[in-house]
Design a protein around this motif. Structure first.
Motif, PDB file in Angstrom:
ATOM      1  N   ARG A 108      -1.945  18.572  35.991  1.00 11.72           N
ATOM      2  CA  ARG A 108      -2.565  16.967  36.355  1.00 11.72           C
ATOM      3  C   ARG A 108      -3.520  16.249  35.034  1.00 11.72           C
ATOM      4  NH1 ARG A 108      -6.240  18.057  40.988  1.00 11.72           N
ATOM      5  NH2 ARG A 108      -7.619  16.289  40.389  1.00 11.72           N
ATOM      6  N   HIS A 109      -4.097  17.157  34.456  1.00 10.83           N
ATOM      7  CA  HIS A 109      -5.007  16.750  33.327  1.00 10.83           C
ATOM      8  C   HIS A 109      -4.140  16.371  32.179  1.00 10.83           C
ATOM      9  CE1 HIS A 109      -8.811  17.711  35.523  1.00 10.83           C
ATOM     10  NE2 HIS A 109      -8.694  16.585  35.706  1.00 10.83           N
ATOM     11  N   LEU A 110      -3.082  17.583  32.054  1.00  7.80           N
ATOM     12  CA  LEU A 110      -2.178  17.348  30.716  1.00  7.80           C
ATOM     13  C   LEU A 110      -1.393  15.866  31.057  1.00  7.80           C
ATOM     14  CD1 LEU A 110      -0.964  18.179  28.138  1.00  7.80           C
ATOM     15  CD2 LEU A 110       0.783  19.808  29.628  1.00  7.80           C
ATOM     16  N   ALA A 111      -0.800  15.911  32.092  1.00  7.19           N
ATOM     17  CA  ALA A 111      -0.009  14.700  32.402  1.00  7.19           C
ATOM     18  C   ALA A 111      -0.903  13.395  32.173  1.00  7.19           C
ATOM     19  CB  ALA A 111       0.632  14.585  33.879  1.00  7.19           C
ATOM     20  N   ASP A 162      -1.357   9.305  37.063  1.00  7.27           N
ATOM     21  CA  ASP A 162      -2.743   8.449  37.485  1.00  7.27           C
ATOM     22  C   ASP A 162      -2.893   8.260  39.083  1.00  7.27           C
ATOM     23  OD1 ASP A 162      -0.824   6.374  37.636  1.00  7.27           O
ATOM     24  OD2 ASP A 162      -1.891   4.984  36.249  1.00  7.27           O
ATOM     25  N   LEU A 163      -1.681   8.015  39.661  1.00  2.94           N
ATOM     26  CA  LEU A 163      -1.795   8.050  41.078  1.00  2.94           C
ATOM     27  C   LEU A 163      -2.030   9.233  41.879  1.00  2.94           C
ATOM     28  CD1 LEU A 163      -0.949   6.363  43.901  1.00  2.94           C
ATOM     29  CD2 LEU A 163       1.365   6.977  43.388  1.00  2.94           C
ATOM     30  N   VAL A 164      -1.264  10.533  41.154  1.00  3.54           N
ATOM     31  CA  VAL A 164      -1.310  11.773  41.699  1.00  3.54           C
ATOM     32  C   VAL A 164      -3.048  12.316  41.509  1.00  3.54           C
ATOM     33  CG1 VAL A 164      -1.093  14.406  41.318  1.00  3.54           C
ATOM     34  CG2 VAL A 164       0.800  12.659  41.312  1.00  3.54           C
ATOM     35  N   GLU A 165      -3.836  11.798  40.290  1.00  3.05           N
ATOM     36  CA  GLU A 165      -4.987  12.106  40.443  1.00  3.05           C
ATOM     37  C   GLU A 165      -6.082  11.396  41.154  1.00  3.05           C
ATOM     38  OE1 GLU A 165      -8.597  13.477  38.740  1.00  3.05           O
ATOM     39  OE2 GLU A 165      -6.550  14.207  38.676  1.00  3.05           O
ATOM     40  N   HIS A 166      -5.417  10.042  41.388  1.00  7.47           N
ATOM     41  CA  HIS A 166      -6.345   9.455  42.500  1.00  7.47           C
ATOM     42  C   HIS A 166      -6.204   9.790  43.871  1.00  7.47           C
ATOM     43  CE1 HIS A 166      -7.898   5.795  44.503  1.00  7.47           C
ATOM     44  NE2 HIS A 166      -6.769   5.796  45.440  1.00  7.47           N
ATOM     45  N   LEU A 167      -5.047  10.290  44.317  1.00  9.23           N
ATOM     46  CA  LEU A 167      -4.834  10.822  45.515  1.00  9.23           C
ATOM     47  C   LEU A 167      -5.307  12.083  45.740  1.00  9.23           C
ATOM     48  CD1 LEU A 167      -1.016   9.445  46.085  1.00  9.23           C
ATOM     49  CD2 LEU A 167      -3.072   8.724  47.282  1.00  9.23           C
ATOM     50  N   VAL A 168      -5.305  13.063  44.698  1.00 10.42           N
ATOM     51  CA  VAL A 168      -5.680  14.302  44.918  1.00 10.42           C
ATOM     52  C   VAL A 168      -7.316  14.334  44.419  1.00 10.42           C
ATOM     53  CG1 VAL A 168      -5.731  16.663  43.757  1.00 10.42           C
ATOM     54  CG2 VAL A 168      -3.310  15.075  44.524  1.00 10.42           C
ATOM     55  N   GLY A 169      -7.475  13.795  43.439  1.00  6.54           N
ATOM     56  CA  GLY A 169      -9.026  13.871  42.771  1.00  6.54           C
ATOM     57  C   GLY A 169      -9.941  13.030  43.610  1.00  6.54           C
ATOM     58  N   THR A 174      -3.822  16.782  49.891  1.00  4.83           N
ATOM     59  CA  THR A 174      -3.333  18.208  49.732  1.00  4.83           C
ATOM     60  C   THR A 174      -1.908  18.090  48.959  1.00  4.83           C
ATOM     61  OG1 THR A 174      -2.133  18.533  51.601  1.00  4.83           O
ATOM     62  CG2 THR A 174      -4.708  19.072  51.461  1.00  4.83           C
ATOM     63  N   ARG A 175      -1.654  19.258  48.245  1.00  5.94           N
ATOM     64  CA  ARG A 175      -0.321  19.155  47.451  1.00  5.94           C
ATOM     65  C   ARG A 175       0.838  19.081  48.734  1.00  5.94           C
ATOM     66  NH1 ARG A 175       1.208  22.379  42.977  1.00  5.94           N
ATOM     67  NH2 ARG A 175       3.319  22.872  42.974  1.00  5.94           N
ATOM     68  N   GLU A 176       0.750  19.726  49.846  1.00  6.66           N
ATOM     69  CA  GLU A 176       1.586  19.724  50.942  1.00  6.66           C
ATOM     70  C   GLU A 176       1.735  18.359  51.341  1.00  6.66           C
ATOM     71  OE1 GLU A 176      -0.766  21.799  50.806  1.00  6.66           O
ATOM     72  OE2 GLU A 176       0.324  23.544  50.079  1.00  6.66           O
ATOM     73  N   GLN A 177       0.497  17.504  51.606  1.00 11.96           N
ATOM     74  CA  GLN A 177       0.580  16.171  52.006  1.00 11.96           C
ATOM     75  C   GLN A 177       1.288  15.347  50.973  1.00 11.96           C
ATOM     76  OE1 GLN A 177      -3.229  14.607  53.040  1.00 11.96           O
ATOM     77  NE2 GLN A 177      -2.659  12.374  53.011  1.00 11.96           N
ATOM     78  N   LEU A 178       1.002  15.394  49.919  1.00 14.32           N
ATOM     79  CA  LEU A 178       1.679  14.587  48.835  1.00 14.32           C
ATOM     80  C   LEU A 178       3.120  14.693  48.642  1.00 14.32           C
ATOM     81  CD1 LEU A 178      -0.435  14.354  45.675  1.00 14.32           C
ATOM     82  CD2 LEU A 178      -0.050  12.455  47.462  1.00 14.32           C
ATOM     83  N   ARG A 179       3.451  15.926  48.737  1.00 18.32           N
ATOM     84  CA  ARG A 179       5.011  16.368  48.823  1.00 18.32           C
ATOM     85  C   ARG A 179       5.661  15.665  50.109  1.00 18.32           C
ATOM     86  NH1 ARG A 179       6.224  22.460  47.563  1.00 18.32           N
ATOM     87  NH2 ARG A 179       8.317  21.670  47.301  1.00 18.32           N
ATOM     88  N   ALA A 180       5.022  15.792  51.030  1.00 21.92           N
ATOM     89  CA  ALA A 180       5.750  15.432  52.217  1.00 21.92           C
ATOM     90  C   ALA A 180       5.775  13.845  52.378  1.00 21.92           C
ATOM     91  CB  ALA A 180       4.836  15.895  53.460  1.00 21.92           C
ATOM     92  N   ASP A 181       4.621  13.082  51.763  1.00 20.39           N
ATOM     93  CA  ASP A 181       4.767  11.872  51.758  1.00 20.39           C
ATOM     94  C   ASP A 181       5.635  11.312  50.981  1.00 20.39           C
ATOM     95  OD1 ASP A 181       2.489  11.558  53.783  1.00 20.39           O
ATOM     96  OD2 ASP A 181       1.055  11.245  51.955  1.00 20.39           O
TER      97      ASP A 181
END
Length: 199
Positions: A108-111, A162-169, A174-181
């Motif tokens: 996440r932070h590298l991206a 930045d979207l991944v960081e917003h949704l997770v951070g 959760t990882r599973e929720q994001l993958r399913a969405d």
């Protein structure tokens, strides 16, 4: 003329720098807080070694990102299903997007550091262009899809760091929720182009 190989100590230093940067980005609160001085100290080398080897902080981030991304990219360009080019597009596109999302989750932070590095548009970055080309090529195989380039951009937007960081951070997804969405979103986009008669 034979190509000169890097000296053994230069290779060791490069590996130490990349490993140190990887660890610092993984543990940091914010990617902006990771400095070249921090990386040099963690790797046990002088700052001059970093600048000689990578040019600047952006160059180091690019090198680390490409190193970590290389196995996924090889699988997408040359590998077997579900990522490889022989996979039917309705299976390959979701698999490619899931691989990109998982990479962003794992790094996440590298991206975030890469997408925020320098003043250039992230859409002009080599890694983005390669993913866009790969997705667009797969989408072009779907009958009747006339805007494969835009569709590839729209799908990749769902994996931005930045979207991944917003949704997770910030929202605690959760990882599973994001993958399913993402899988559900991709299925909705591709559902109109699966070769069936559309209303």
């Amino acid at each position: 003329m034979t190509e000169r190989k890097p000296r053994a100590d230069a290779t060791r230093n490069r590996e130490a720098v990349l490993a140190a940067a990887d660890t610092l980005f993984a543990r940091c609160e914010s990617p902006e807080s990771v400095t070249m001085a921090d990386i040099a100290a963690a790797a046990g080398v002088g700052k001059a070694t970093l600048f000689r080897g990578f040019g600047d902080r952006t160059g180091l981030i690019h090198a680390l990102y490409e190193l970590r991304l290389a196995p996924i990219r090889r699988a997408a360009e040359e590998g077997a299903p579900p990522l490889g080019p022989a996979t039917p597009p309705l299976q390959r596109v979701p698999a490619l997007l899931d691989a990109v999302l998982c990479f962003k989750l794992d790094h996440r932070h590298l991206a975030l550091a890469l997408e925020g590095a320098g003043g250039d548009s992230p859409y002009a970055a080599e890694h983005y262009e390669r993913w866009h080309t790969t997705l667009r090529t797969a989408l072009e195989q779907l009958p009747g899809l006339a805007d494969s380039g835009f569709t590839a951009h729209a799908l990749l937007a769902a994996t931005r760091a930045d979207l991944v960081e917003h949704l997770v951070g910030r929202q605690g997804a959760t990882r599973e929720q994001l993958r399913a969405d993402l899988a559900a979103y991709t299925a909705r986009v591709l559902g109109a182009w699966d070769g069936r008669e559309r209303p």
